[in-house]
Design an enzyme around this catalytic site. Sequence first.
Site: not given
Length: 395
Positions: A37, A199, A352, A375
Site C-alpha cells: 500500500r 459467505k 486481500g 469492501g
Amino acid sequence: MNKRLLRDADLNGKRVFIRVDFNVPLDPNGNVREETRIRRALPSIRMALEKGGRVVLASHLGRPKGKVVPGLSLKPVAERLSQLLGQPVALAPDCVGSEVEALVNDLNPGQVLLLENVRYHGGETKNDPVLAEGFSKLADVVVNDAFGTAHRAHSSNVGVTRFAGPALAGVLMADEIAYFNRAIRNPNRPVVSILGGAKVSTKIGVIEALLDRVDKILIGGAMAFTFFKARGISVGASLVEPEMLDIAARAEAAAKQKGVELLLPVDAVAAAKLEANAETRTVAIEAIPDGWMGLDIGPKTLETFNQALEGVQTIVWNGPMGVFETPPFNHGTVELAKTVAASPAVSVVGGGDTDAAVREAGVADQISYISTGGGAFLELLEGKELPGIAALADA
C-alpha cells in the site's frame, strides 16, 4: 466517474493534502511487514513533489477507536516511506491543530509531512465537520488516493472536501476508476466474473448486479455450498448460510432467465477438520462424507473453470476458491490464478485474499490490474456510489 485528476493540477508552492491508505500490517517489533500500500501511493506523492507541491499525507492505521494507541502510530510508516522516497518524511505529532498547521506552513516545495493516525480522533469515522475543517486548514488542494477507504464517508476523505478544494483523484484512484470502467462499465465481451469467499450474504448484491453485466459467473469457496444446499444437495459439514437458501435459489433462477451461465464446483477437496495436516479426500460435491467439509475446489472443477475462461475478453475476480490461508486448501485458488494470468483477457483482481493468491502464485505482474480495495471493490461491483469518489470534483 469522470473526475479531475492530480496530474492535471497546478501544484507549485501549494499545500497538497493527500489522503493515502497506509493501513499496513506491522510485525511484532513494530516495523512495516508488508508495504504494497505504501508503494502504490508513491506515484501520486512523487507527482505532487515534482509539481512543486508541499505534500501533506493523511492516513489511518488499524482501529484505535478515537484513542491514542502507541502501537498504531504511523512512525514506522514514515520511516519506511523515507527510505522508499529517498528523502526525509517527518511525522507530525497529531493530524490537526495549531502545532500541525505550523509544521505544514513551514514546509518548502518538494518536502513531505506525514500526519499522525487520523483515527486517533473519534470524529474521523463519523465524518465530523469540525475535524474535517481542521484538515482543510492544512490544504490548498485536496487529493484522494485511498481507494481502499472510498466506500466510507470519513472526515479525511469526504468531509474535508466541503471546506477545501478542488478534490482531485490521485494516480492510484484514477487507475482504480479507469480499470473498473474498463472491466465492468465498458468491457470487451465475453465477460466472466469469478466470485469466492465464505459467505453468500456478502456477495449476493454483487451477484445480482453482475447478472446484467457479465456473460458467466464462476462461484467457488464456501459460498458455493449454500447454492448446493438450496438445490437440496447434501454437503456434509460444509459451511452453509441457512437464511440465504431462498436468495441463492432466486439468484440462480435469475441467472438462467437472463442467459448468464452460472457455474458451481463439481468436486471438492474435503477434510474432517480444518488443519494443514488433516486427512483429505477429493470427492464429487454430492459425495462429501457426513461430518466432512469441502475446503477447496477439486481438479475437475479447476478444469471446468479453466475451460470457461477460454476465449473471454474480460475477467473480474474477487474471493478465493478455498480456505486459502491454510495449505493444502490453497491449491485451487493458486492454480486458477495462473490460468487468469495466462489469459490474454483484461484481468482485474480485488480483495486481500485474491491479491495474496496471485502473488503467491508468482503471477501478480501478469494480472492487468490488482485493486487495492476489498469492501470498496465489492461495493463498486454492486453498483453503489462510493462517497470518497463522489466527493471528487467532476472533470
